[in-house]
Design an enzyme around this catalytic site. Structure first.
Site, PDB file in Angstrom:
ATOM      1  CD  GLU A 117      -4.335  -0.100   8.897  1.00 32.01           C
ATOM      2  OE1 GLU A 117      -4.057  -1.158   9.027  1.00 32.01           O
ATOM      3  OE2 GLU A 117      -5.013   0.374   7.929  1.00 32.01           O
TER       4      GLU A 117
ATOM      5  CG  HIS B  32      -1.600   2.811   9.461  1.00 35.62           C
ATOM      6  ND1 HIS B  32      -1.272   1.964   8.629  1.00 35.62           N
ATOM      7  CD2 HIS B  32      -2.802   3.362   8.744  1.00 35.62           C
ATOM      8  CE1 HIS B  32      -2.000   2.004   7.558  1.00 35.62           C
ATOM      9  NE2 HIS B  32      -2.822   2.947   7.648  1.00 35.62           N
TER      10      HIS B  32
ATOM     11  CD  GLU C  98      -3.155   0.825   1.958  1.00 34.80           C
ATOM     12  OE1 GLU C  98      -3.493  -0.031   2.537  1.00 34.80           O
ATOM     13  OE2 GLU C  98      -4.045   1.636   2.068  1.00 34.80           O
TER      14      GLU C  98
END
Ligand code: RAM
Length: 908
Positions: free
Chosen positions: A761, A782, A497
């Site tokens: 995250e 994250h 990603e």
């Protein structure tokens, strides 16, 4: 650059910057901002005027003055826009700033900047690459090589040009870029220290080039300019749809370079990429950001990058092919504006053990973005050493890679004839804490090093407090920033990603700005945000824009195109960020307005991620409409700063109407906001969407919801950064502290119980009850949930800026001790160093504050006895530089000029 931030007898400029970078090499701006910070050992010292002078440095025009600002009476200034003669390309300029204090004392400092190639018309180089059709002629595969799974990737390309020069040049500059990634070498030595260069931009629209001073690497006689180019973001796997090879940008890497030599007599020579270069596939069999990198040392040709290669290499070079010229377009070339990615530090291995299958397991003790450098011993030709990377271990003690999705994150070394080899990939990076190494008999901790890569934004902040868990949280937040500011602000560094998600960036920005000087970094990224905007004004969800990711900006995502420039302006005080972005901001607000004439944003919401990953979902229209009002409001304020009154009025009135619509549609008469979630109230309160009479009720309801949850947090990405500041602003700093120090999930500290060294995250990335969250989306690195970092500085340590201040002109020092006994923070602002440090001990509250010259501060000293507050040993009211504003219930509020202060008071 001269000068330091340490206190001096008089006003001393230091930390000189040119367009927010220290001594930039290769700058294309016509009117850069020349800025400085100030330090002084004298309380109340303040600048009254400055004078900037710029001269040519070196060459025939050495010493020629090109600009003198004259004495400019501007006590607020932290910089001046260059307004002299047009800057010449490829020229170094020396500049000095003299700052005169109110009492006439003057301090001076000097720095330099150097211009780059200037207009694209200045380039003569061609884009070159390797002729891929020639694979079988010069590159017959050696037995076994192709058995390595290569993900369909192709080898990195080596390019070489030998040239003669009569004398060693007095000055040599290399201007270079690639479609893909490059590493350039001059006579066998690497040029510069940029990693993953030229960095990620939307290559269809912009390609950045870098400039290196390579004077010391050249010599009289034979020289070699050599490069390796690899796929990178250009033609490798990029994003999360496992696509490469033309799916996004290009299919095969290309190089473009110009080496400009200047001789003592002023004569110049240019060595540029063209058909006279030679190319071959090198020993890097593939190199990809997501998949990893493979070096086959059997194919190494030692000395290939030097003028005097050994005979075997010379023979191999004879088989190299003429470079293929792919074009000579220069229109997309722009000088890079931000600090490059660099290998900023090294982490020793904390331990090397064996996993249950007997593989070596290296623990670096820290989750980070970068790669491993490994010394492999006892090798035989053809041996393979395989390094796999992971953020964490599974319950059996093996590396856990399921959450990497399709990112193989595997580096491979194939041994050549040498029994020992040092392996460090150059064209990939991974997000990891653990490395699994197979193919080696033994591995010593001393033989493995973690190399940390990130955009080299200068670190600007520090935070400490009496609770080690909160300090660890702060470090985890910092590591989230380090791991994800890699050319662009990414969401994560490990899985397939690593995209420039807009909401992640906007929610984390206030924290990021306190940790590091990210002015130049975000300037570059905003160009991608604007570049990705559609013709009808719609911002995207990710920038650089990437095919395959839903383009149309979701509420809170697209709005980053407005929120980010505004916040950067408030931090750095540089109006140009608003100038550059205002039209795009207006276009975005117009886009939302055009499709939602009833002022409730319910149409054209893109993939509407709402309050992403919230534990209590907030209605979509509530989130969207709140952001609509916020973006309209900030667009109005930006226009006002720029003196565009008509625009300011238009968007100000739109904001007013959207607020009204929000109230009518979503707010009850007793202050309930539809959805009745923490984030619903956070958005309403933080974005000022409620009539004054309802604010206390909404704040009370927010507090109730927080209390009912544990106290606990139920927000997702859009609410998380607001919760502590909003509770604090409405008199509930106690609840903000309760959230901050909660250790059960969901909370900021609960991941620490599972050994987290970065912010996760998800609130429940791993729990005792369930173990890992779904592997399909479970990053352990994250930064979005780390947005509470802002409140550590501003709330806990009390280091903040007053609400309407920009560029740290007016500070607000208001510590919130909670149950802690000490906290401190420092921040290198555009004006100079700001510091706070407080302790609570033996019934006394002590607060130390540093306010840089040119700034002043409102200081709120928490104490049950405001009348008893002393500064520097005397009653605060009598202390020089201190003006009492008010004795408030539980605090003394005063105003101070620049300088250092030591308050003592009775503690709560
Ligand atoms: C996830 C990303 C990112 C978020 C989007 C909506 O895949 O990790 O953090 O902004 O989705």
């Amino acid at each position: 650059m001269t000068g330091t931030g340490s206190p001096s007898a008089t006003l001393a400029p230091y930390g000189l910057r040119c367009d927010h970078r220290a001594e930039p090499l290769g700058l294309d701006a016509a009117a850069p901002l020349l800025s400085w910070r100030l330090a002084s050992g004298r309380r109340g010292d303040a600048p009254a005027a400055y004078r900037v002078r710029v001269r040519v440095a070196g060459g025939a025009a050495d010493g020629t003055e090109v600009w003198d600002s004259g004495q400019v009476a501007d006590p607020a200034a932290v910089g001046a826009l260059y307004a002299g003669e047009p800057l010449r390309p490829r020229t170094r300029y020396r500049w000095t700033v003299t700052v005169t204090a109110e009492d006439g004392a003057a301090g001076e400092a000097e720095s330099w900047f150097e211009t780059g190639m200037g207009a694209p018309t200045g380039w003569t180089a061609s884009w070159i690459t390797h002729d891929r059709t020639a694979l079988d002629v010069v590159d017959a595969p050696e037995e076994g090589v192709l058995a390595i799974p290569d993900h369909g990737l192709e080898p990195a390309i080596r390019l070489r040009r030998a040239f003669e020069t009569a004398a060693a040049p007095v000055r040599a500059r290399l201007y270079v870029t690639a479609k893909g990634l490059y590493e350039v070498r001059v006579n066998g030595v690497r040029a510069g220290d940029a990693e993953l260069a030229p960095g990620w931009t939307d290559y269809r629209d912009r390609i950045e080039y870098q400039t290196y001073d390579v004077t010391a690497l050249l010599r009289a006689g034979g020289n070699v300019l050599a490069a390796t180019i690899a796929d990178g973001w250009w033609s490798g796997f990029t994003g999360f749809d496992a696509r490469r090879s033309g799916a996004h940008y290009g299919t095969f890497p290309e190089l473009l370079a110009e080496l400009h030599l200047t001789h003592a007599d002023g004569a110049t020579e240019v060595i540029a990429t063209g058909a006279d270069w030679l190319t071959a596939r090198g020993p890097v069999r593939y190199a990809d950001l997501l998949m990893g990198e493979c070096h086959d040392l059997r194919r190494e040709t030692p000395g290939w990058d030097r003028p005097d290669p050994p005979a075997a290499t010379a023979e191999a070079l004879a088989g190299w092919l003429p470079a293929q010229v792919t074009g000579d377009g220069h229109d997309l070339l722009i000088a890079s504006v931000a600090q490059p990615v660099r290998a900023v530090r090294e982490l020793p291995a904390v331990s090397v053990t064996r996993d249950p299958d007997g593989r070596h397991l290296v623990d670096f003790g820290q989750n980070f973005a970068g790669r491993v450098r490994l010394t492999a011993r006892g090798l035989a030709r053809g041996d393979r050493v395989v390094i796999r990377h992971a953020e964490t271990l599974d319950d059996d003690g093996r590396i856990y890679t399921a959450n990497l999705r399709t990112a193989a994150a595997t580096d491979v070394l194939v041994a050549g004839d040498a029994a020992e080899a040092v392996f460090e990939p150059g064209f990939t990076y991974h997000g990891f804490r653990y490395a699994e190494v197979s193919g080696l008999e033994s591995l010593d901790a001393a033989d493995v090093t973690g190399v940390v890569l990130h955009s080299d934004t200068p670190w600007a902040g520090a935070f400490a407090c009496s609770d080690p868990a909160v300090e660890r949280l702060h470090r985890n937040i910092e590591w989230g920033q380090r791991s994800n500011f890699v050319s662009v602000p990414t969401d994560c560094p490990q899985r397939d990603e690593r995209l420039g998600w807009l909401a992640d960036a906007q929610v984390f920005l206030p924290t990021a700005c306190l940790n590091a000087d990210v002015a130049a970094f975000f300037d570059g990224w905003l160009r991608e945000v604007r570049g990705a905007q559609s013709a009808d004004g719609c911002f995207t969800n990710v920038a650089p824009r990437l095919a395959g990711v839903a383009d149309e900006g979701a509420p809170g995502w697209g709005d980053a195109g407005v929120l980010v420039p505004w916040h950067l302006y408030t931090v750095y005080g540089d109006e140009r960020v608003l100038e550059r972005n205002l039209d795009a901001m207006c276009a975005w607000v117009d886009f939302v307005h055009r499709h939602n004439p009833d002022l409730v944003w319910s149409r054209r919401v893109g993939p509407h991620y709402a309050d992403w990953l919230a534990l209590a979902p907030t209605p979509r229209d509530v989130v969207a409409t709140a952001y609509f009002a916020r973006s309209a409001e900030l667009t109005a304020r930006a226009a006002e700063v720029l003196g565009r009154g008509e625009t300011a009025r238009r968007y100000g009135s739109l904001a007013e109407h959207v607020r009204k619509a929000f109230g009518e549609r979503f707010v009850t008469a007793d202050g309930r906001v539809e959805g009745d979630t923490q984030t619903a109230y956070l958005l309403a309160l933080a974005f000022d969407l409620l009539p004054a009479a309802l604010v206390p009720r909404a704040a009370a309801r927010l507090a109730e919801l927080v209390e009912a949850a544990g106290p606990g947090v139920t927000t997702g990405f859009l609410g998380v950064g607001l919760i502590a500041p909003v509770l604090d602003a409405h008199g509930r700093a106690d609840l903000a502290h309760a959230l901050l120090r909660r250790t059960e999930a969901p909370s900021w500290l609960s991941p620490l119980r599972h050994g987290a060294t970065t912010v996760w995250e998800r609130w429940d990335g791993y729990t005792d009850e369930r173990g890992f969250q779904a592997a399909a989306m479970n990053s352990f690195n994250h930064y979005a949930l780390g947005s509470v970092g802002e409140w550590l500085y501003q709330g806990v340590a009390g280091l903040g800026q007053a609400p309407d201040s920009a560029g740290y002109r007016e500070l607000l020092i208001r510590p919130r001790p909670g149950g802690l006994t000490a906290a401190s923070a420092s921040y290198e602002s555009v004006r100079g160093t700001v510091r706070t440090a407080w302790t609570r001990e033996d019934g006394a509250f002590r607060l130390q504050v540093t306010v840089p010259p040119g700034a002043s501060a409102t200081v709120v000293v928490p104490t049950p006895d405001p009348g008893g507050v002393r500064e520097g040993g005397v009653p605060a009211a009598e202390a020089p530089g201190v003006r009492i504003i008010a004795a408030e219930p539980g605090a003394l509020r005063c105003h101070v000029t620049s300088g250092e202060y030591r308050f003592t008071a009775e503690a709560h």
